[in-house]
Scaffold this motif. Structure first.
Motif, mmCIF file in Angstrom:
data_model
loop_
_atom_site.group_PDB
_atom_site.id
_atom_site.type_symbol
_atom_site.label_atom_id
_atom_site.label_comp_id
_atom_site.label_asym_id
_atom_site.label_seq_id
_atom_site.Cartn_x
_atom_site.Cartn_y
_atom_site.Cartn_z
ATOM 1 N N PRO A 208 7.380 10.738 7.190
ATOM 2 C CA PRO A 208 6.555 11.265 8.286
ATOM 3 C C PRO A 208 5.186 11.738 7.806
ATOM 4 N N GLY A 209 4.177 11.398 8.569
ATOM 5 C CA GLY A 209 2.806 11.734 8.222
ATOM 6 C C GLY A 209 2.099 10.627 7.471
ATOM 7 N N GLY A 210 2.809 9.512 7.212
ATOM 8 C CA GLY A 210 2.168 8.365 6.575
ATOM 9 C C GLY A 210 1.978 8.506 5.082
ATOM 10 N N VAL A 211 2.649 9.487 4.464
ATOM 11 C CA VAL A 211 2.498 9.696 3.024
ATOM 12 C C VAL A 211 3.489 8.801 2.288
ATOM 13 N N PRO A 212 3.037 8.083 1.246
ATOM 14 C CA PRO A 212 3.977 7.240 0.509
ATOM 15 C C PRO A 212 5.129 8.065 -0.058
ATOM 16 N N HIS A 213 6.310 7.489 0.005
ATOM 17 C CA HIS A 213 7.503 8.156 -0.547
ATOM 18 C C HIS A 213 7.328 8.412 -2.033
ATOM 19 N N GLN A 214 6.679 7.470 -2.717
ATOM 20 C CA GLN A 214 6.535 7.609 -4.159
ATOM 21 C C GLN A 214 5.345 6.781 -4.629
ATOM 22 N N LEU A 215 4.652 7.302 -5.620
ATOM 23 C CA LEU A 215 3.529 6.607 -6.235
ATOM 24 C C LEU A 215 3.896 6.265 -7.673
ATOM 25 N N PRO A 216 3.176 5.324 -8.307
ATOM 26 C CA PRO A 216 3.505 4.971 -9.688
ATOM 27 C C PRO A 216 3.299 6.162 -10.633
ATOM 28 N N PRO A 217 3.968 6.148 -11.812
ATOM 29 C CA PRO A 217 4.668 5.014 -12.412
ATOM 30 C C PRO A 217 6.042 4.753 -11.807
ATOM 31 N N TYR A 218 6.494 3.512 -11.975
ATOM 32 C CA TYR A 218 7.809 3.082 -11.528
ATOM 33 C C TYR A 218 8.632 2.677 -12.745
ATOM 34 N N VAL A 219 9.892 3.063 -12.757
ATOM 35 C CA VAL A 219 10.735 2.940 -13.950
ATOM 36 C C VAL A 219 11.834 1.898 -13.753
#
Length: 333
Positions: A208-219
């Motif tokens: 909600p609010g358009g915020v990404p669930h997660q940003l990099p880095p990705y593992v």
């Protein structure tokens, strides 16, 4: 001993029908095994509930002129050609690797890039001792910072090592594979790219609010391959949600167990990602069959001070789901 009492990170179970015994491999914990040193220990059980005190089957200190000094993470043992092969990840912080050039995510992390990769050791017994085959380098290309190598044998009988390529070099971690020689002593050809961590669509879903669930880095962590009855190929793997990159090159966040499917049955895919199987800081799982034929998954939870957790699983075609946690065996939690 029972699972709630057993220090256990990156668990791997061999269900040995010859002895009707489950062998549970993990990194050596001197406080439990009574043996000092970096290496691998194994617990044994007849019923997955009561376990013998572990014995040490591999120590880096016993391997002369070994390139690595630390690690012994994610041990696995596989039977191949009448012998047993230990795969475990080692590293050496005194052997830095060049910082890769910037990619679409930016500049890779300036700290923490040093030689890391999975070695292969051999023994005539599930109880070792295991001797490293090539002591000069890891099995995957040594310019790549990799971990958690596992054995995969394709339908033609060709052995491969599948491994995770560290986010420290790529920002968006990947899975790779390289063919092995028939005696597992070396590699053949160039590594193959399989998929990247951000391919897990749920990682970047909007909240909600358009915020990404997660940003990099990705593992990417803990690959393990499983052939389904319909000839598809499943890869269990782990990553983090709500992660944070720390200045020392470590990741903070919550570990999760997920999986991907290659419907073609080919190790090169294409790979299709699925949603998480288990959350709550759980991961590095692997599948095995009990002696009465049930499909089970073992993983560790939480990431720090980890303990083993067991789940009965169901396979519907090439779709995997959790039936129930075996709290009668793992104590719950």
């Amino acid at each position: 001993m029972r699972l709630p009492d057993m220090p256990l990170h990156d668990p791997f179970i061999v269900a040995d029908k010859k002895t009707a015994t489950y062998y549970l491999y993990t990194s050596n914990a001197p406080s439990v095994s009574g043996v000092d040193g970096i290496g691998t220990m194994v617990y044994r059980s007849r019923d997955l509930r009561d376990w013998m005190r572990p014995v040490v089957v591999f120590r880096t200190a016993d391997q002369e002129e070994l390139w690595a000094t630390r690690g012994a993470w994610a041990p696995e043992v596989h039977e191949w050609g009448g012998k047993y092969y230990l795969f475990t990840t080692l590293h050496n912080q005194d052997k830095p690797l060049p910082i890769p050039p910037p990619n679409q995510w930016g500049t890779p992390f300036p700290v923490g890039n040093y030689m890391r990769g999975t070695i292969i050791a051999v023994s005539d017994s599930l109880l070792g001792p295991f001797t490293v085959i090539d002591r000069s380098r890891p099995t995957p290309p040594e310019n790549l910072m990799t971990l958690d190598g596992t054995l995969y044998v394709d339908p033609s009988g060709q052995p491969w090592m599948v491994y995770a390529h560290e986010w420290l070099q790529t920002i968006d971690g990947t899975m790779g594979a390289i063919r092995l020689t028939p005696d597992l002593s070396g590699t053949v050809g160039d590594p193959a790219y399989l998929f990247k961590a951000s391919d897990a669509f749920w990682i970047s879903e909007q909240i909600p609010g358009g915020v990404p669930h997660q940003l990099p880095p990705y593992v990417t962590d803990g690959p393990q391959l499983y052939r389904t009855p319909d000839k598809s190929l499943i890869m269990l793997w782990s990553t983090y949600e709500k992660n944070v990159a720390n200045p020392d090159g470590t990741i903070g966040g919550l570990y999760v167990q997920t999986y991907a499917v290659s419907k073609s049955g080919d190790i090169k895919g294409p790979w299709s990602q699925r949603r998480t199987l288990v959350r709550n800081d759980s991961g590095h799982g692997m599948l095995f069959h009990t002696f009465d034929g049930r499909l089970m998954m073992v993983l560790h939870r939480p990431f720090n001070n980890a303990r083993g957790k067991l789940y009965e699983m169901q396979l519907l075609g090439h779709e995997l789901r959790v039936l129930r946690q075996r709290t009668d065996l793992d104590g719950g939690g």
